[in-house]
Design an enzyme around this catalytic site. Structure first.
Site, PDB file in Angstrom:
ATOM      1  N   LEU A  70      -6.720  13.008 -17.846  1.00  0.00           N
ATOM      2  CA  LEU A  70      -7.755  13.776 -17.143  1.00  0.00           C
ATOM      3  C   LEU A  70      -8.818  14.325 -18.084  1.00  0.00           C
ATOM      4  O   LEU A  70      -8.537  14.685 -19.222  1.00  0.00           O
ATOM      5  CB  LEU A  70      -7.111  14.940 -16.381  1.00  0.00           C
TER       6      LEU A  70
ATOM      7  N   HIS B   7     -12.854  14.326 -13.844  1.00  0.00           N
ATOM      8  CA  HIS B   7     -11.813  14.383 -12.809  1.00  0.00           C
ATOM      9  C   HIS B   7     -11.760  15.781 -12.189  1.00  0.00           C
ATOM     10  O   HIS B   7     -11.615  15.939 -10.975  1.00  0.00           O
ATOM     11  CB  HIS B   7     -10.440  14.062 -13.408  1.00  0.00           C
TER      12      HIS B   7
ATOM     13  N   LYS C 208     -19.348   7.412 -10.545  1.00  0.00           N
ATOM     14  CA  LYS C 208     -19.174   6.687 -11.814  1.00  0.00           C
ATOM     15  C   LYS C 208     -18.726   5.241 -11.569  1.00  0.00           C
ATOM     16  O   LYS C 208     -19.210   4.318 -12.192  1.00  0.00           O
ATOM     17  CB  LYS C 208     -18.143   7.437 -12.660  1.00  0.00           C
TER      18      LYS C 208
ATOM     19  N   SER D 173     -15.232   9.480 -19.480  1.00  0.00           N
ATOM     20  CA  SER D 173     -14.322   8.426 -19.050  1.00  0.00           C
ATOM     21  C   SER D 173     -13.058   8.502 -19.897  1.00  0.00           C
ATOM     22  O   SER D 173     -13.136   8.799 -21.103  1.00  0.00           O
ATOM     23  CB  SER D 173     -14.984   7.060 -19.249  1.00  0.00           C
TER      24      SER D 173
HETATM   25  P1  AMP Z   1      -9.989   7.090 -13.022  1.00  0.00           P
HETATM   26  O1  AMP Z   1      -8.928   8.016 -13.486  1.00  0.00           O
HETATM   27  O2  AMP Z   1     -10.830   6.534 -14.126  1.00  0.00           O
HETATM   28  O3  AMP Z   1      -9.490   6.045 -12.068  1.00  0.00           O
HETATM   29  O4  AMP Z   1     -10.998   7.969 -12.178  1.00  0.00           O
HETATM   30  C1  AMP Z   1     -10.545   8.724 -11.092  1.00  0.00           C
HETATM   31  C2  AMP Z   1     -11.731   9.203 -10.312  1.00  0.00           C
HETATM   32  O5  AMP Z   1     -12.558  10.008 -11.150  1.00  0.00           O
HETATM   33  C3  AMP Z   1     -12.609   8.066  -9.792  1.00  0.00           C
HETATM   34  O6  AMP Z   1     -13.044   8.376  -8.473  1.00  0.00           O
HETATM   35  C4  AMP Z   1     -13.753   8.063 -10.763  1.00  0.00           C
HETATM   36  O7  AMP Z   1     -14.951   7.552 -10.215  1.00  0.00           O
HETATM   37  C5  AMP Z   1     -13.887   9.543 -11.070  1.00  0.00           C
HETATM   38  N1  AMP Z   1     -14.563   9.749 -12.344  1.00  0.00           N
HETATM   39  C6  AMP Z   1     -14.327   9.117 -13.510  1.00  0.00           C
HETATM   40  N2  AMP Z   1     -15.188   9.539 -14.456  1.00  0.00           N
HETATM   41  C7  AMP Z   1     -15.994  10.454 -13.871  1.00  0.00           C
HETATM   42  C8  AMP Z   1     -17.092  11.249 -14.323  1.00  0.00           C
HETATM   43  N3  AMP Z   1     -17.552  11.182 -15.580  1.00  0.00           N
HETATM   44  N4  AMP Z   1     -17.685  12.096 -13.442  1.00  0.00           N
HETATM   45  C9  AMP Z   1     -17.232  12.178 -12.163  1.00  0.00           C
HETATM   46  N5  AMP Z   1     -16.205  11.451 -11.680  1.00  0.00           N
HETATM   47  C10 AMP Z   1     -15.590  10.603 -12.522  1.00  0.00           C
END
Ligand code: AMP
Length: 290
Positions: free
Chosen positions: A33, A37, A149, A185
């Site tokens: 996280l 997130h 994103k 990210s």
């Molecule tokens: P992930 O853990 O990479 O699968 O991301 C989980 C959620 O967080 C997904 O809906 C992503 O689009 C969102 N997310 C990832 N990076 C960001 C960010 N920098 N800003 C906002 N939401 C994000």
């Protein structure tokens, strides 16, 4: 106090036991996280009485040779961060709980999933949609919060919800960025110091194109050139695609009308980074004098 569920059954039982009228929101993640997130959790809290976060590195959305094994995992740190952010239910199932040994069912995405990210990662979105469908059944939320994103992901999840009639409202949250503009990210952790230094060029290119668009330049090819010229300033950055698309099927357009998506994927060493901007008129707040 945050409840922790490590089986689908436990989450589903808790969800079914909630008083009618309790508004719930789901924030699906793969963990590791970061503040991006947590911004989704904040967005969820605005809408719902209870927020469920899932942390599940979904093997179905990784291809052989991708980073499934080495994807950063730190469940205890994630749980602490989630609790501090006000998550009510933390769902972290093992793979065997989510997928039976002889799994047969897979949601297959259509043409929109074959472009851009889907072209680089065939089958990726089938895995995403299958796990999202399962999470929506398990958490049965009123709202599901995803980040802009991953704009192709969100486009396909919108179709999943519409076409399969999931009774959930999709909320798309804005991209949270580091001070130098790099979109947060989990995969940024893979970057070497030199790669990390080069990485903000991705957003700089997008922002330069956005400014040009606001000045009236609507030709997609010109906007792509602007992005490319920023990316190629660093020999470490290898552009994969610079897409200018409409927002329904993510088809390329030659003229960028309002609502057009400008999306980029690059390779920085072994790491793939994605980012995007939606081209929209700036909302100007006018102060009217008395
Ligand atoms: P992930 O853990 O990479 O699968 O991301 C989980 C959620 O967080 C997904 O809906 C992503 O689009 C969102 N997310 C990832 N990076 C960001 C960010 N920098 N800003 C906002 N939401 C994000």
């Amino acid at each position: 106090m945050m409840l922790r569920f490590s089986s689908s059954e436990a989450l589903q039982r808790w969800r079914r036991g909630l008083p009618a009228g309790t508004r719930t929101a789901l924030v699906p993640t793969m963990g590791a996280l970061h503040q991006g997130h947590l911004s989704l959790v904040q967005r969820a809290r605005q809408q719902a009485d209870l927020v469920v976060m899932s942390v599940f590195v979904n093997p179905l959305q990784f291809r052989p040779g991708e980073d499934f094994e080495r994807y950063p995992r730190d469940l205890e740190r994630d749980a602490t961060m989630a609790a501090e952010a006000g998550v009510d239910g933390f769902f972290c199932p093992p793979v065997q709980d989510m997928y039976p040994a002889h799994r047969e069912i897979l949601i297959t995405a259509g043409a929109t999933a074959t472009r851009w990210e889907g072209a680089a990662r065939p089958g990726h979105f089938d895995g995403v949609l299958t796990v999202v469908a399962k999470l929506l059944h398990l958490a049965y939320p009123h709202f599901a919060v995803f980040g802009q994103k991953d704009i192709q992901q969100v486009t396909l999840i919108r179709k999943l919800i519409q076409e399969l009639n999931f009774p959930v409202d999709l909320i798309v949250a804005p991209i949270l960025r580091d001070n130098d503009g790099l979109a947060l990210s989990s995969r940024n952790a893979y970057l070497s110091p030199q790669e990390r230094q080069a990485a903000p060029a991705v957003n700089q290119g997008l922002q330069a194109a956005r400014r040009l668009w606001l000045e009236g330049e609507h030709r997609a090819s010109v906007l792509q050139d602007v992005v490319r010229s920023h990316l190629t300033r660093s020999p470490l950055i290898l552009p994969e695609y610079i897409a200018v698309t409409e927002s329904e099927q993510l088809l390329s357009v030659s003229e960028a009308l309002p609502g057009t998506i400008l999306a980029v994927a690059v390779k920085l060493g072994a790491t793939r980074l994605i980012d995007n901007v939606i081209l929209e008129e700036e909302k100007v707040l006018r102060c009217v004098a008395d």
